[in-house]
Design a protein around this motif. Structure first.
Motif, short mmCIF file in Angstrom:
data_model
loop_
_atom_site.label_atom_id
_atom_site.label_comp_id
_atom_site.label_asym_id
_atom_site.label_seq_id
_atom_site.Cartn_x
_atom_site.Cartn_y
_atom_site.Cartn_z
N GLN A 125 0.82 -1.21 0.00
CA GLN A 125 0.00 0.00 0.00
C GLN A 125 0.85 1.26 0.00
O GLN A 125 0.38 2.34 -0.36
N ALA A 126 2.12 1.16 0.41
CA ALA A 126 3.00 2.32 0.44
C ALA A 126 3.53 2.67 -0.95
O ALA A 126 4.21 3.69 -1.12
N ASN A 127 3.25 1.81 -1.93
CA ASN A 127 3.59 2.09 -3.34
C ASN A 127 5.07 2.32 -3.58
O ASN A 127 5.46 3.27 -4.26
N CYS A 128 5.91 1.48 -3.05
CA CYS A 128 7.35 1.64 -3.24
C CYS A 128 7.73 1.17 -4.64
O CYS A 128 7.69 -0.02 -4.94
N THR A 129 8.12 2.12 -5.48
CA THR A 129 8.42 1.81 -6.89
C THR A 129 9.84 2.15 -7.29
O THR A 129 10.20 1.99 -8.46
N ASN A 130 10.69 2.63 -6.35
CA ASN A 130 12.04 3.01 -6.74
C ASN A 130 13.02 2.80 -5.59
O ASN A 130 12.63 2.69 -4.42
N TYR A 131 14.30 2.74 -5.92
CA TYR A 131 15.34 2.44 -4.93
C TYR A 131 15.51 3.56 -3.91
O TYR A 131 15.85 3.30 -2.75
N ALA A 132 15.27 4.82 -4.31
CA ALA A 132 15.44 5.93 -3.37
C ALA A 132 14.43 5.83 -2.23
O ALA A 132 14.76 6.02 -1.06
N THR A 133 13.18 5.51 -2.57
CA THR A 133 12.15 5.34 -1.55
C THR A 133 12.46 4.14 -0.67
O THR A 133 12.32 4.19 0.55
N ALA A 134 12.89 3.06 -1.28
CA ALA A 134 13.24 1.86 -0.51
C ALA A 134 14.36 2.16 0.48
O ALA A 134 14.34 1.69 1.62
#
Length: 403
Positions: A125-134
């Motif tokens: 649900q947090a919509n993690c789609t990229n390495y920076a957010t991860a």
């Protein structure tokens, strides 16, 4: 090239469980871990959840088998819910929950500030789609990110390369897909006042729809229809059994099956198929056929290879190739004590779903009902009957009939 079994050696098979029966089926058929809802802040508010007492028992049961339990705490929290989170997190930590699955930024920080020893997994649900957010989630103390469902294999691979190895990656591999971005949907709120983001989704994407013309009231024009009707918003179900190895090679180490509101039969069937693949089974067609034995909508591969196919009409209807007849609750000598789910009898042949195998062409020799009488058929739902078959059964096996 490495063997399939070696490829999956460090991977986790994660199953849904809405109650203890599903939890037992998940572990019996090979899941390494299960995710469940607790009494607060989980996205199945009306059903498929454990209360405090049963949740503690579920964790104890899982740990007795060397398995893990992750608890969903993935609602987007309101002000008052942030205030109760510290006590709830302490409860989860005290009972030994292996992680809390969280989506709300404030909830993540509140949990880590107050109970830093409770592992946190970031919900899809947090919509993690990229390495920076991860990386940010990792810096906040998260041990795992459940990736957004919209990522391709290539994008997952790049994300894996650019994030700390200590951050685990989890991805959905099977089950229902939401029409909205990683499940963050407002349709239910708009149409019914019940929010899917608060665990109250009425699943309006599964409803049947038609067009109307402004001056022709009560005239409904089907958008597209077959003998089962039309459901233009209903998505396909995800099925990755044919390319599960590619998901592992991209860097995913936890394979998540969707379905906390599904039956023990569904959980057992799907978990068994994926477990067999992870244990080295090369007969992909057989495994795919197994996934069709449980109730599902038309299958698709999601976004793993890019954009989903367009102009592929989904009638929204569920289908399955097998009927769930009964669950073996115990064994008494040569008799299996089976809890009846759908009518079965001495005529015809049946299949037995057992961990790591599917036994076909099984015949029923005797049925003794709960009154001790020999009968030709089991006809009462939930009745425990004693059954003798041509194949020896064990506790947790599933009796089914091919349709």
């Amino acid at each position: 090239m490495e063997s399939i079994k070696a490829l999956f050696a460090e991977c986790e098979l994660l199953a849904p469980s809405g109650n203890m029966e599903c939890l037992e089926a998940a572990f019996n058929f090979g899941a390494d871990a299960a995710y469940v809802g607790g009494p607060q802040l989980q996205l199945r508010a009306q059903s498929a959840s454990f209360n405090g007492e049963t949740l503690a028992r579920a964790v104890e049961y899982a740990h007795s088998l060397g398995k893990k339990i992750y608890v969903t705490v993935n609602c987007f929290a309101k002000n008052g819910e942030i205030d109760i989170l510290p006590d709830y997190a302490r409860f989860l930590n005290d009972i030994g929950a292996d992680a809390a699955i969280v989506s709300d930024l404030g909830a993540i920080k509140t949990i880590k500030d107050n109970v830093p020893s409770l592992p946190v997994h970031i919900s899809t649900q947090a919509n993690c789609t990229n390495y920076a957010t991860a990386r940010i989630y990792h810096d906040m103390g998260a041990e795992r990110v459940v990736l957004a469902r919209e990522l391709t294999l290539e994008e997952i691979g790049e994300l894996r390369q650019k994030t700390p190895k200590s951050l685990e990656l989890e991805a959905f591999v099977h089950g229902a897909m939401c029409m909205s971005y990683s499940g963050r949907c407002l349709i239910s709120s708009y149409l019914t006042g019940r929010s899917g983001n608060r665990g109250e989704c009425t699943q309006p994407c599964r409803w049947e729809y038609a067009l109307t013309e402004a001056k022709r009231h009560n005239t409904f024009i089907p958008i597209e229809e077959d003998e089962r009707g039309t459901a233009i918003l209903s998505s396909h179900d995800l099925n990755t059994i044919r390319f599960l190895d590619e998901i592992a090679r991209a860097g995913v180490t936890s394979f998540k099956i969707e379905g906390r509101m599904k039956t023990a039969y569904y959980v057992g069937t799907v978990v068994n198929a994926y477990r067999m693949r992870m244990d080295g089974c090369e007969d992909i067609d057989m495994l795919y056929s197994e996934t069709e034995a449980a109730s599902h909508r038309p299958f698709a591969g999601g976004f793993y290879y890019g954009e989903v196919a367009k102009n592929t009409f989904n009638d929204g209807a569920y289908r399955q190739d097998c009927m769930f007849c009964g669950l073996v609750k115990d064994v008494d000598g040569e008799y299996a004590c089976i809890e009846m789910r759908n009518r079965f009898g001495k005529e015809g042949s049946y299949e037995i779903l057992t961990p790591g195998n599917i036994i076909k062409d099984v015949n029923i020799l005797e049925i003794i009902n709960s009154k001790g009488n020999l009968v030709e058929e089991a006809t009462l739902p939930s009745e425990i009957v004693r059954v003798k078959t041509t194949y020896p059964l064990k506790r947790g096996d599933i009796l089914r009939k091919r349709l």
